[in-house]
Design an enzyme around this catalytic site. Structure first.
Site, short mmCIF file in Angstrom:
data_model
loop_
_atom_site.label_atom_id
_atom_site.label_comp_id
_atom_site.label_asym_id
_atom_site.label_seq_id
_atom_site.Cartn_x
_atom_site.Cartn_y
_atom_site.Cartn_z
N CYS A 167 8.47 -8.29 -0.61
CA CYS A 167 9.00 -6.95 -0.38
C CYS A 167 9.76 -6.80 0.93
O CYS A 167 10.38 -5.77 1.18
CB CYS A 167 7.87 -5.93 -0.40
SG CYS A 167 6.63 -6.30 -1.66
N HIS A 300 7.85 1.77 5.31
CA HIS A 300 7.70 0.98 4.09
C HIS A 300 7.01 1.87 3.06
O HIS A 300 7.48 1.97 1.92
CB HIS A 300 6.91 -0.28 4.37
CG HIS A 300 6.84 -1.23 3.21
ND1 HIS A 300 7.96 -1.76 2.61
CD2 HIS A 300 5.79 -1.75 2.53
CE1 HIS A 300 7.60 -2.56 1.62
NE2 HIS A 300 6.28 -2.57 1.55
N HIS A 335 9.79 1.30 -5.62
CA HIS A 335 9.70 0.13 -4.74
C HIS A 335 10.58 -0.94 -5.37
O HIS A 335 10.24 -1.50 -6.42
CB HIS A 335 8.26 -0.35 -4.64
CG HIS A 335 8.07 -1.44 -3.64
ND1 HIS A 335 9.09 -1.95 -2.88
CD2 HIS A 335 6.96 -2.14 -3.27
CE1 HIS A 335 8.64 -2.88 -2.08
NE2 HIS A 335 7.34 -3.04 -2.29
#
Lengths: 413, 374, 90
Positions: A167, A300, A335
């Protein structure tokens, strides 16, 4: 800059969604998933503007999705997303007029976590369910495929790399591209990230029990996990001297970057946020800045129980209990895995241009354990420097600082 | 090599995991088996407990094995929490990804395997290495087909040069995998018999053989030599896409310039290199291209160059350049050409080998040059 | 001897590939995680799948899983309370 997400195909569309506080989450239609198909996802929908696209008109089957919009003859969905964003960034930077010789010097650094896995899944299904071998479905499998597709489409033969840091990939790609520039390996680098939805990641995250059935709610007291998304964002990074010499418009500066590793667990972050904190400090040191110089943090903030808590602890320590405006934009775009760091860098730059802080969409009641209140609605801000953080599986932490050009540092916007 | 050589990093430790020297027939997912260089046993992974090991994928095991050997070789570092990891892998943890997806298809998503998914992220090997040794510095994984390791090495050297890290563990690792074997067979990359490769030595033979393995390098600032023995140095690493679409069309003179350019940045001339180590893999077009470059180098260097090949020992795989670098480092450490390298060209008259230039002309459309000196 | 407990021990060993363990090694009252058998959070996720596969019970939240998996005995209780008649899934 170039960007494509479930919430828009251009920076302007993406920003409109942020102002309207409209989430890109919706129903999964890209493929069937008996187990996970009910989860809301941020799937890139056909682009209405593309109905006027000759490619879409002449081939109704192409419709107006990434395959039609990218201008790439063939590739995986991730390749199409990457090329679309790259071409928009390339044009935006005024590079369309570059001839072959100049293009050959331009580099590409791209982050992806699954590359063309959607096609590879098709290969496997055909083999296992129909006993048919079709290796042509594997030709976009390698992670290098999107970077190669971008380079091939635009004629770029400079330094080329694909990073895969889960990620954090999109942010790592931008940080790496900065190093490529500073080392003199190239004067211009296209950098960013791309990932498509896939059965692998949807089932994978669902099996970890951290996907939210009603969509992600970063930092919320009742947050139940992340929401998957797909997309791409690319930026053109250039040395300042080179950009000024050709009169290019400068959207922003990457002022600094910092990266660390938790070395703690394969998926869970270190609960005290200490290595995330170290990455942010490292970025500030790199930029020669203090925490008080940061005007906005794009977190995040995936909406998982563990990430948000660890991240909050890191932020509270960095800013001595008083962070600047903070928001996670993950409910807008989902995401997007490797694309996230790059998408969020573009969003942060848009925020700096417009002097507006994006909403932490999905927040109903902040978890008191966070210690701070994220920005609930898109609102005005006095923004010169933004920090964007990405924390990946495996404990990869990457923090970037972007700075708006001001009169004493280049053109105003 | 004299003190005037400009270097990027010192090599404090090396760990190498090689496959068996004799290729064996290996099962592909469907159809005929494929000959390849396989590791018959997975290497000792040092500090990783057995219970954790049972869950890890093959690439992770290979990388951990190489990392463990490198850390033993250098005797450890005083501040492991500051060590950065930079890893290159072309296929990533393909077996874990495949296992997860096969399970999804077979069971119609009813019983997913979370541990396999967790291992399937390409940075899993770098993450496990960091966890095993407590390395909390920057951690980067490059997954760009056959130049993945060169990119990881570039990143590692950059971290040392800029002072961002005092130590970096640069790793290259790739596994043999039944899907990889299948794809290569269908695309016509592999030979059909299991005789070892003889790159640049048997022009009639077509095809190469797949392999697997890993190598890890603990690198630090160039001044890190302990008293007495000088350490091998990485004096430069450059990796770029080729301008030509095929290695057949590569102009040898351009390749000489590419190599000369990196050497010149280090203050070294073509003729000063004791050994050019080529990544030739036995495929006809590739071997011919390397031979042309070798001839052009000899001419430009004003005399015959000594060159060697190494893929007859490990086969061809994306991270194979890491094996080449390990052999180059062993060579300059001892002064003798490592036994895994087969030499072509003049003997060097018993002079110790103090410089090796590792050169790859990748058929996938890239070239790389790395200079190792002592 | 509790049949469910004995069956669960075998299923746990199989699901987690605990090659060195036998059912007799596992104390049904002892902690499964941390101490005792020393399982971790990734093993917990594998057990979630195992429970669904054999007993048709779908655990959707980690917290429920954490409590159920404290020991083999608590897991047996959880299954008895939640299993579908005839072991069919919902």
């Amino acid at each position: 800059m170039g960007i494509v997400t479930a919430a828009g195909w251009t920076p302007e569309e993406v920003w409109s969604a942020i102002e309207a506080e409209e989430s890109g989450l919706g129903r999964l239609t890209l493929f069937d998933s008996p187990r996970c198909g009910h989860m809301p996802v941020a799937q890139v929908r056909d682009d209405p503007a593309a109905r006027s696209d000759p490619a879409a008109r002449s081939d109704p089957a192409a419709r107006s999705g990434p395959a039609a919009r990218s201008g790439l003859r063939e590739g995986s969905r991730t390749d199409h997303l990457a090329v679309y964003a790259a071409r928009r960034a390339f044009s935006d930077a005024g590079l369309d007029s570059f001839g072959d010789a100049d293009r050959r010097e331009i580099g590409v650094v791209l982050g992806t976590s699954t590359g063309g896995i959607l096609d590879s899944e098709g290969f496997l299904r055909r083999l296992m369910l129909e006993d048919r071998l079709d290796v042509s479905l594997l030709r976009f499998h390698l992670c290098s495929s999107p970077a190669n597709a971008v380079a091939g489409t635009l004629g770029l033969l400079g330094f080329r790399a694909t990073v895969s840091n889960a990620c954090a990939s999109g942010a790592t790609a931008i940080a790496t591209a900065c190093e490529v520039l500073e080392s003199g390996e190239a004067e211009i680098v296209l950098a960013g990230g791309a990932d498509s939805l896939a059965r692998l990641t949807l089932n994978g995250f669902c099996s970890l029990l951290n996907v939210a059935p009603d969509g992600c709610r970063p930092f919320d007291a009742e947050r139940a996990g992340l929401s998957l998304g797909e997309g791409a964002a690319m930026v053109v990074l250039e040395s300042e001297a080179h950009a000024r010499a050709r009169g290019a418009r400068i959207h922003a500066y990457v002022a600094g970057h910092g990266s660390t590793c938790d070395a703690y667990h394969a998926t869970a972050p270190r609960p005290d946020g200490s290595r995330a904190l170290a990455a942010m400090r490292s970025a500030l040191d790199d930029a020669g800045m203090n925490p008080t110089d940061v005007d906005y943090v794009n977190a995040h903030g995936t909406g998982t129980v563990d990430n948000d808590l660890a991240e909050a602890r890191a932020l509270m320590q960095l800013f001595d209990g008083h962070p600047p405006p903070v928001s996670s934009t993950k409910r807008f775009f989902g995401h997007t895995l490797a694309a996230a760091g790059a998408i969020e860098t573009v969003v942060s730059i848009l925020a700096l241009h417009r002097q507006r802080v994006p909403a932490n969409l999905g927040l109903r009641r902040v978890d008191p354990a966070m210690g701070f209140e994220p920005i609930g609605h898109t609102s005005d801000g006095d923004l010169t420097v933004a920090m964007t953080n990405s924390f990946g599986f495996g404990g990869n932490n990457c923090s970037l600082l972007v700075e708006r050009p001001t009169d004493d540092r280049g053109q105003g916007t | 090599m004299g003190p005037s050589v400009k270097v990027k990093a010192a090599v404090l430790g090396v760990g190498l995991v090689l496959p068996e020297p004799q290729p064996t027939m290996l099962p592909a997912v469907k159809g005929a088996p494929v000959p390849g260089y396989a590791c018959s046993e997975l290497p000792d992974a040092g500090p990783v407990p057995a219970r954790a090991l049972r869950r890890l994928g093959r690439t992770q095991r290979l990388a951990l094995g190489a990392a463990h050997r490198a850390m033993e070789d250098c005797g450890g570092v005083p501040d492991p929490e500051s060590v950065a990891v930079s890893l290159g892998t072309g296929l990533g943890t393909l077996d874990e990804t495949a296992a997860f997806l096969e399970n999804l298809v077979e069971g119609e998503e009813r019983e997913p395997k979370p541990a396999r998914f967790i291992n399937s992220v390409h940075n899993a090997a770098a993450a496990q290495t960091a966890m095993a040794f407590g390395f909390r510095g920057e951690n980067d994984t490059f997954v760009h087909e056959s130049i993945s390791f060169e990119l990881a090495l570039w990143q590692g050297c950059r971290l040392i040069e800029t002072g961002r890290s005092r130590h970096v563990l640069a790793i290259g690792a790739d596994e043999l995998n039944p899907y990889f074997l299948l794809a290569g067979r269908e695309y016509g990359w592999w030979r059909k018999d299991s005789a070892p490769l003889a790159p640049m030595d048997e022009p009639g033979r077509q095809g190469t053989l797949p392999g697997e393995g890993a190598a890890a390098f603990l690198i630090g600032r160039p001044g890190s030599d302990p008293e007495g023995k000088p350490l091998p140095r990485i004096a430069g690493i450059r990796v770029r896409p080729l301008k030509e679409e095929s290695v057949r069309n590569v102009n040898p003179a351009d390749e000489v310039e590419f190599i000369r350019g990196l050497l010149a940045d280090a203050g070294v001339r073509l003729g000063h290199i004791d050994l050019y180590l080529f990544g030739a893999n036995g495929r006809a077009a590739s071997d011919a291209a390397y031979a042309d470059v070798g001839r052009a180098l000899s001419e430009a260097a004003g005399g015959g160059i000594r060159c060697g090949v190494f893929k007859q020992r490990c086969g061809e795989f994306c991270a194979a350049p890491a094996i080449g670098l390990a052999l180059a480092v062993y060579t300059v450490r001892t002064g003798h050409v490592a036994p895994e390298i087969q030499c072509r060209g003049p003997d060097g008259a018993g002079r110790p080998v103090s410089s090796v230039a590792l050169y790859h002309l990748h058929e996938t459309g890239y070239h790389s040059i790395c200079l190792v000196t002592v | 001897m509790d049949e469910l407990v004995e069956t669960l021990k075998k299923q746990i060993i199989e699901a987690l590939s605990l090659e060195e363990s036998t059912p007799d090694d596992i104390d049904p009252a002892a902690a499964l995680f941390g101490a005792g058998l020393g399982l971790d959070s990734i093993d917990a996720l594998e057990l979630v799948v195992m429970v669904e596969k054999h007993y048709g019970i779908r655990i959707t939240e980690l917290e429920i899983g954490r409590q159920a998996f404290s020991s083999v005995n608590t897991l047996a209780d959880f299954i008895r309370k939640n299993r579908e008649p005839c072991g069919e899934s919902e």
